[in-house]
Design an enzyme around this catalytic site. Structure first.
Site, PDB file in Angstrom:
ATOM      1  N   GLU A 169       0.828  -1.204   0.000  1.00 52.20           N
ATOM      2  CA  GLU A 169       0.000   0.000   0.000  1.00 52.20           C
ATOM      3  C   GLU A 169       0.868   1.262   0.000  1.00 52.20           C
ATOM      4  OE1 GLU A 169      -4.145   1.123   2.141  1.00 52.20           O
ATOM      5  OE2 GLU A 169      -2.481   0.735   3.498  1.00 52.20           O
TER       6      GLU A 169
ATOM      7  N   GLU B 275      -3.793  -4.778   6.058  1.00 48.98           N
ATOM      8  CA  GLU B 275      -5.001  -5.597   6.068  1.00 48.98           C
ATOM      9  C   GLU B 275      -5.117  -6.564   4.908  1.00 48.98           C
ATOM     10  OE1 GLU B 275      -6.203  -1.654   3.926  1.00 48.98           O
ATOM     11  OE2 GLU B 275      -4.929  -2.239   5.601  1.00 48.98           O
ATOM     12  N   ASN B 276      -4.033  -7.139   4.431  1.00 48.38           N
ATOM     13  CA  ASN B 276      -4.134  -8.104   3.343  1.00 48.38           C
ATOM     14  C   ASN B 276      -5.138  -9.202   3.728  1.00 48.38           C
ATOM     15  OD1 ASN B 276      -1.694  -6.775   2.310  1.00 48.38           O
ATOM     16  ND2 ASN B 276      -0.649  -7.958   3.898  1.00 48.38           N
TER      17      ASN B 276
ATOM     18  N   GLY C 172       2.242  -0.074  11.183  1.00 49.48           N
ATOM     19  CA  GLY C 172       1.802  -0.869  12.308  1.00 49.48           C
ATOM     20  C   GLY C 172       1.317  -2.226  11.839  1.00 49.48           C
ATOM     21  N   ALA C 173       0.529  -2.211  10.748  1.00 50.45           N
ATOM     22  CA  ALA C 173      -0.010  -3.461  10.198  1.00 50.45           C
ATOM     23  C   ALA C 173      -0.627  -3.153   8.850  1.00 50.45           C
ATOM     24  CB  ALA C 173      -1.038  -4.075  11.143  1.00 50.45           C
TER      25      ALA C 173
ATOM     26  N   HIS D  48      -8.482  -3.243  14.229  1.00 49.01           N
ATOM     27  CA  HIS D  48      -8.444  -2.265  13.132  1.00 49.01           C
ATOM     28  C   HIS D  48      -8.281  -2.990  11.796  1.00 49.01           C
ATOM     29  CE1 HIS D  48      -6.784   1.637  11.318  1.00 49.01           C
ATOM     30  NE2 HIS D  48      -6.457   0.724  10.413  1.00 49.01           N
ATOM     31  N   GLU D  49      -7.285  -3.892  11.730  1.00 51.85           N
ATOM     32  CA  GLU D  49      -7.048  -4.616  10.480  1.00 51.85           C
ATOM     33  C   GLU D  49      -8.203  -5.549  10.151  1.00 51.85           C
ATOM     34  OE1 GLU D  49      -4.681  -3.432   8.769  1.00 51.85           O
ATOM     35  OE2 GLU D  49      -3.920  -2.285  10.469  1.00 51.85           O
TER      36      GLU D  49
ATOM     37  N   GLU E 230      -9.844   3.728   6.148  1.00 53.59           N
ATOM     38  CA  GLU E 230      -9.005   3.989   7.315  1.00 53.59           C
ATOM     39  C   GLU E 230      -9.757   4.654   8.467  1.00 53.59           C
ATOM     40  OE1 GLU E 230      -6.447   2.528   7.712  1.00 53.59           O
ATOM     41  OE2 GLU E 230      -5.646   2.087   5.734  1.00 53.59           O
TER      42      GLU E 230
ATOM     43  N   HIS F  82     -10.946  -3.897   8.387  1.00 55.36           N
ATOM     44  CA  HIS F  82     -10.640  -3.706   6.966  1.00 55.36           C
ATOM     45  C   HIS F  82     -11.090  -4.873   6.100  1.00 55.36           C
ATOM     46  CE1 HIS F  82      -8.509   0.029   6.710  1.00 55.36           C
ATOM     47  NE2 HIS F  82      -7.529  -0.327   7.516  1.00 55.36           N
TER      48      HIS F  82
END
Length: 830
Positions: free
Chosen positions: A127, A268-269, A265-266, A299-300, A322, A303
Site C-alpha cells: 500500500e 489488512e491483506n 503498524g499493520a 483495526h485490520e 481507514e 478492513h
C-alpha cells in the site's frame, strides 16, 4: 513526466477501458537465502477485457524479459515503471516475464537475513502502490481481479498468501506452492510471505462457518509470540464483526504474521495480515502495549469489510477504509475484549494526532483531493485515520449506534467486491437514519480544521456562553465535577446541540467543567481558569479515567497552542503523572512531557526543566509499585530523559548493569535505551556498545548498536552518521532510522548545526533518487532544528517547482518549527 507517479485522471481512464478477470503470479524465491542475489524471477499472466487497443501495465523492477499479448511476442517497451501494451482485443491474455528486486526499504518484497540464526525471511508490503515491485499489474484500487499465486521456495519454508494452498510439489530442497484463487481484490492487498516462520494454529467457528487461524513470527522471536492472547482477540473480533456487519467473513482463512523491518503498524491483506514486530515484546510489556496490539488486530480485521470487501475507487476516499477501521479498532476493543477503556486512550492520544495534523497549513478534508500516488502516500495521516474516526464517533452521537451499523450493513450488501465513493455510503446512512447526510458530510468530511470550545460570561450579568471558533454542528455534553470525599466526581451533565459561534448555556457552579464530556465530538476544549486551577492541584483526584483523559488532552493542546506556559504544564505532569493509574494515559503523558521539555521550553529555562524532568522520572521510578506497568513506563522515561541530562548517569549505569529496583525487568530493549543514554552523554563508548551487541546479536540488537554508535558526542561520529544516512544505499529502513536518531541524539545542536545549509542542498536530489518511503524519512528526520525559519523559507521560495509531496513535507516541518519558536518566545523570561 515521472511515469511511476500515477495520476487520478489516467488511472480513471484505464479502469474505464479495462476489466480484469483473473491474474496469475508465479514467483521464484528459491535463491532468496543467497545474500548476493538481488533479484527474483516473476511471471504474471493477466486475463482482461479491453475497449481500447493499447494500455500499460505497472512494474518497477530490475528488468522485463518478455511480453506476450494473446500468444504473440511484443517488443519490450519498458521505462522502469510502465510496460506499454498494444494490439489489444476485446478479450486478452498478457504474459510478462520479469526480474524483480528484493527490497531493503519495506516496499515490495522485503528480504531480511536474521543475524540471530542466519535464516532468511520474506514478506510483501504494497500500500498504496508497491505491488508493481513484485508483479506486472494494474496498480490502482478500482481494477479488481481474482489473483492466483504460485511460489517456488526452499523446501523447509512456510509459504503463505491470501488464500490457502491447493497444491504443493516438493523436489530436492525446493517446493512449488500453488494457492487457491482469491475473490476479486485490488492489487495492493495481495500478499506473499515466505521463510522458516514459526507457526501457531487455531480455529474460529460460528454457525456453519469454520475459519482456520494462524499466527506467525520469526523462529528467533517465537518465545515472545503471545499467540494465545492474539488468537483470543482474533476470535472475539470475528464474533463482534460478524454480528455488527451481518456479512460473514469472506476470505477463507485468517493468518496474522509479525515481520521484521516493517514500515507500518499493520496491513489488512485479506487472509494474511502483516504486523510490525514491535508488537512482540522481547521482555517486559505494559498492558497499554497489549491494548495497542489488540486495537491494531481489530483495526485490520475491520478492513476485511471496510477496504477489502468494499474498496474506495481512488485514494480521495481513503477515509472509507481507514477512518472506519480506526473507529472500529477502538469500538470493538471496548465492546468485545478485556480492553474496555479503549476510548480513554483514543481521547488522550489518538485525537492529539488528529488535532496536530489539522492545524498544519497542509491540512486537508477527510475526503481529500488526491491527484496522484505521491499525494496518496502522504495522506495516510492523522486526518484520514484519527480525525476521520473522531468524526465517525460524532456521527454515531447524531444518528445513533443502531442506525450507524445498519447503514454499514446495507453498504456492504450493496457494494460487495466493488468500489465506492462518498456518495455510496451517504446514500445508505441517509436511508437508515432518516436524515439527509449531505449537510453533515459538508460540515465534517469536506472541510478542514477543528473548532476550539471555551466558556465566557454572558455579559448581561448572568449565565455563560459556549463559544466555538468555527460554526460547526456539534452534539456534545458538558460535565460538572465536584468533590465527593477526596475524589472529583461528575455531579451533573448537560447534553446539547450547537451550530452557532455562540450558544447560551446554564451550568451549575462546579470546580471543574468539561466542555466535551464523554468525548463525543471533535473539538479542542479549553479549561476555564477555575477548572485549570482545580486540575493543577487535583488532576489525579478525578475519579473517571475518560474525564482525566480529556483534561490531559486539554492541557497538552493548550501548551502546543501557546495558551499554557509549558513550564506550568510540566509542573502538572510532575505532580500528577506519578499517580495516574491508567497506563494508556500515563504513557501518552510521559511522551508529551518529554517533547515539551525539548521543544517548547525556552532556552533560558530548558536546562532546569531537563534536570527537573530527569529527577522526576527517577523519583517516580523509585516510587512505583514493584513489577507494575507504571514502574516499567517510568524506567523507559528515565532512560530517555538521561540522554539529554546526565545528572543520574551513575544510576543509569547501575540499571544497565542489572542493579534495578525490585520487580523491574531490564530487558534487552531497555538495556539498549539505558546504554544509549550513557553513550550520548559521554559516559560510555564503543567498548560497551560492542559488549552489549555480543550479548544481543539479533536484528533488533544490531539496529540498536548502530543507533548507539551514531549517538557518541563526537563531531566526526555525527558527520559519519550524516553521510551514511544520505549516501549509504545498503542501509535498510530500520538502519536508516538508527543513523538519523543517532545523529540527532541528545539534542546537541552544537554537534550538528553545521549541516543545516547542506540539508537544503540534498533534499531535492534524494527525493528524485530514493524510494518515497526512505526519502520521506530523510527529509523529516534530518530537518534542521534551527532558531529561525529563514533557510526553510528561502528553499521554498527557490523551489516552487519541486515535487508537491516534497514541498508538503518541508512546509509541515517548517510549521512545527515555527510553532515551537513561537511558544518559546511567548513565555521566554517567565
Amino acid at each position: 513526466m515521472d511515469t511511476a507517479n500515477l495520476t487520478r485522471e489516467e488511472t480513471a481512464a484505464r479502469s474505464a477501458a479495462i476489466t480484469a478477470r483473473s491474474i496469475r503470479v508465479e514467483l521464484d524465491l528459491t535463491g532468496a537465502p543467497e545474500q548476493a542475489r538481488i533479484g527474483f524471477a516473476t511471471t504474471t499472466t493477466l486475463d482482461f477485457d479491453a475497449s481500447t487497443t493499447h494500455t500499460w501495465l505497472d512494474f518497477i523492477g530490475d528488468s522485463v524479459r518478455s511480453v506476450t499479448v494473446n500468444g504473440e511476442p511484443q517488443d519490450v517497451r519498458y521505462d522502469g515503471a510502465r510496460i506499454r501494451l498494444t494490439g489489444l482485443e476485446a478479450s486478452n491474455t498478457v504474459v510478462v516475464e520479469a526480474i524483480g528486486t528484493y527490497s531493503r526499504s519495506g516496499e515490495g518484497l522485503h528480504r531480511f537475513h536474521d543475524p540471530a540464526d542466519g535464516e532468511t525471511y520474506l514478506y510483501t508490503q504494497y500500500e498504496p502502490a508497491d505491488s508493481r515491485r513484485v508483479m506486472a499489474c494494474f496498480e490502482q484500487p478500482d481494477i479488481k481481479a481474482a489473483y492466483t499465486f504460485v511460489v517456488h521456495a526452499p523446501a523447509e519454508w512456510e509459504v503463505l498468501s491470501n488464500q490457502a494452498p491447493v497444491h504443493t510439489d516438493r523436489g530436492v530442497g525446493v517446493q512449488r506452492v500453488e494457492f487457491a484463487p482469491t475473490l476479486p481484490v485490488s492489487s495492493y492487498i495481495t500478499a506473499v510471505a515466505a521463510g522458516p516462520y514459526t507457526r501457531v494454529d487455531g480455529e474460529w467457528t460460528r454457525d456453519e462457518q469454520r475459519i482456520a487461524l494462524g499466527v506467525f513470527a520469526r523462529r528467533s522471536l517465537a518465545q515472545h509470540l503471545e499467540s494465545d492472547e492474539i488468537l483470543d482477540i482474533t476470535r472475539q473480533g470475528l464474533d463482534f464483526f460478524t454480528d455488527a456487519f451481518a456479512y460473514p467473513y469472506p476470505w477463507g482463512k485468517y493468518d496474522q504474521i509479525f515481520v521484521p523491518e516493517y514500515n507500518l503498524g499493520a496491513m489488512e491483506n485479506p487472509g494474511l495480515v502483516t504486523f510490525t514486530e514491535a508488537y512482540l515484546s522481547r521482555g517486559a510489556a505494559t498492558d497499554a502495549q497489549r491494548a495497542a496490539r489488540a486495537n491494531t488486530i481489530l483495526h485490520e480485521m475491520a478492513h476485511m469489510w471496510f477496504g477489502d470487501l468494499v474498496t474506495m475507487r481512488w485514494w480521495d476516499d481513503l477515509w472509507l477504509k481507514e477512518s472506519f477501521a480506526d473507529y472500529m479498532g477502538a469500538h470493538a476493543s471496548a465492546a468485545a475484549t478485556r480492553f474496555t477503556d479503549a476510548w480513554v486512550k483514543f481521547a488522550a492520544s489518538r485525537k492529539a494526532w488528529a488535532y496536530q495534523q489539522d492545524q498544519l497549513p497542509t491540512t486537508h478534508p477527510i475526503v481529500a483531493d488526491i491527484t496522484d500516488l505521491e499525494a496518496a502516500k502522504l495522506n495516510f495521516d492523522g486526518i484520514t485515520y484519527a480525525k476521520g474516526a473522531s468524526v465517525l464517533k460524532q456521527l454515531v452521537a447524531f444518528v445513533g449506534e443502531d442506525a450507524f451499523f445498519e447503514g454499514a450493513r446495507r453498504y456492504f450488501a450493496a457494494n460487495a467486491f466493488g468500489n465506492t465513493t462518498l456518495d455510496d455510503l451517504l446514500t445508505q446512512l441517509s436511508a437508515v437514519s432518516g436524515r439527509d447526510m449531505r449537510d453533515w458530510s459538508a460540515a465534517w468530511l469536506e472541510t478542514t480544521g477543528m473548532s476550539t470550545l471555551w466558556l465566557e460570561a454572558a455579559g448581561d450579568g448572568g449565565g455563560q456562553v459556549l463559544v466555538q471558533t468555527d460554526a460547526r454542528p456539534h452534539r456534545l455534553r458538558i460535565g460538572m465535577y465536584d468533590w465527593v470525599g477526596d475524589r472529583l466526581v461528575r455531579r451533573e451533565q448537560v447534553a446539547l446541540d450547537i451550530a452557532e459561534e455562540r450558544t447560551a448555556v446554564e451550568l451549575a457552579d462546579a470546580p471543574l467543567v468539561l466542555l466535551n464530556d464523554d468525548d463525543l465530538t471533535y473539538a479542542k476544549a479549553r479549561l476555564d481558569e477555575r477548572s485549570l486551577v482545580t486540575v493543577e492541584a487535583s488532576l489525579s483526584a478525578i475519579d473517571d479515567a475518560l474525564a482525566r483523559a480529556l483534561v490531559w488532552s486539554s492541557l497538552w493542546n493548550a501548551t502546543r497552542d501557546g495558551e499554557l506556559d509549558p513550564v506550568r504544564y510540566l509542573a502538572v505532569v510532575r505532580a500528577h503523572a506519578p499517580h495516574e493509574p491508567n497506563i494508556g494515559l500515563l504513557t501518552g503523558v510521559l511522551a508529551n512531557a518529554a517533547y515539551a521539555v525539548r521543544h517548547f521550553v525556552d532556552d533560558a529555562r530548558r536546562s532546569d526543566e531537563l534536570r527537573a524532568w530527569t529527577e522526576a522520572s527517577w523519583s517516580a521510578l523509585q516510587g512505583a509499585a514493584a513489577g507494575s506497568d507504571a514502574q516499567l513506563s517510568w524506567a523507559r522515561a528515565f532512560a530517555a530523559a538521561s540522554a539529554a541530562d546526565d545528572v543520574r548517569a551513575a544510576d543509569v549505569r547501575a540499571l544497565w548493569e542489572g542493579r534495578a529496583p525490585e520487580g523491574l525487568t531490564v530487558d534487552p530493549d531497555l538495556r539498549w535505551q539505558l546504554l544509549t543514554a550513557l553513550v550520548t552523554t559521554g559516559h560510555a563508548g564503543a567498548d560497551e556498545i560492542a559488549a552489549e551487541l555480543a550479548r544481543d546479536d539479533t536484528g533488533t540488537g544490531r539496529t540498536a548498536a548502530r543507533r548507539a554508535s551514531a549517538s557518541r558526542p563526537e563531531a566526526d561520529v555525527r558527520r559519519a552518521a550524516w553521510e551514511a544516512a544520505w549516501t549509504d544505499l545498503s542501509l535498510s529502513n530500520d538502519h536508516l532510522d538508527a543513523e538519523i536518531a543517532g545523529f540527532r541524539a541528545g539534542g546537541r545542536r552544537d554537534l550538528i548545526e553545521r549541516f543545516d545549509a547542506e540539508y537544503f542542498d540534498r533534499i531535492g536530489a534524494v527525493w528524485g533518487t530514493r524510494s518515497i518511503e526512505l526519502a520521506k524519512r530523510l527529509v523529516i528526520g534530518l530537518f534542521p532544528a534551527t532558531d529561525s525559519t529563514d533557510r526553510v523559507d528561502a528553499w521554498l521560495a527557490e523551489n516552487e517547482d519541486a515535487p508537491a509531496a516534497l514541498r508538503r513535507i518541508v512546509i509541515e516541518q517548517r510549521d512545527h518549527l515555527e510553532r515551537e519558536l513561537g511558544v518559546r518566545a511567548r513565555y521566554a523570561g517567565n
